[in-house]
Design a protein around this motif. Sequence first.
Motif, mmCIF file in Angstrom:
data_model
loop_
_atom_site.group_PDB
_atom_site.id
_atom_site.type_symbol
_atom_site.label_atom_id
_atom_site.label_comp_id
_atom_site.label_asym_id
_atom_site.label_seq_id
_atom_site.Cartn_x
_atom_site.Cartn_y
_atom_site.Cartn_z
ATOM 1 N N ASP A 73 0.722 -1.032 0.083
ATOM 2 C CA ASP A 73 0.133 -0.263 -0.152
ATOM 3 C C ASP A 73 0.766 1.474 -0.100
ATOM 4 O O ASP A 73 0.554 1.921 -0.253
ATOM 5 N N SER A 76 2.702 1.358 -3.335
ATOM 6 C CA SER A 76 1.871 1.874 -4.700
ATOM 7 C C SER A 76 1.299 3.059 -3.902
ATOM 8 O O SER A 76 1.839 4.246 -5.168
ATOM 9 N N ARG A 77 1.132 4.715 -2.945
ATOM 10 C CA ARG A 77 0.980 5.331 -2.928
ATOM 11 C C ARG A 77 1.535 6.181 -3.256
ATOM 12 O O ARG A 77 1.649 7.495 -4.054
#
Length: 151
Positions: A73, A76-77
């Motif tokens: 997560d 990807s951010r």
Amino acid sequence: MALWDRIKDSAQTMQSQLLAKKNDLKSGAFRDASMAMCALVAAADGSIDPSERQRVAQLIATNEVLQNFPADDLRSRFDAYLDKLTMDFDFGKVSVLQEVAKAKKKPAEARAVVQIGIVIGGADGDFDATERAVVREACFALELDPAEFDL
């Protein structure tokens, strides 16, 4: 004390302070603002090469405070914010700073976001002027005094 040693000591001090607050730093706003800050520091000079992108991604993955969140997560951010910055740095910077500003509602999180920027910027021993400048801009977005962080 040499500049290199002061930078290294400052980054280590910031990391220690972050670790002390680790259990309080679990919100989505903190997660997003931290990744936005990492992207800003990585692209501070207006460009980012693949090795720098990989180095910062590795620092994110191994940072104990950020382990409150799934590594995929965070990656990807971070990549999404970097993509905004690489497509159009000036326009992307405005958008990414807006993400950073979301952490200002909680002063402890806002300070932690700035500290993460300093840790990432100083990790290579060279917290250069462009990196300091984007962290300073983030301070303003978070309504914090840059002098509090020796910026």
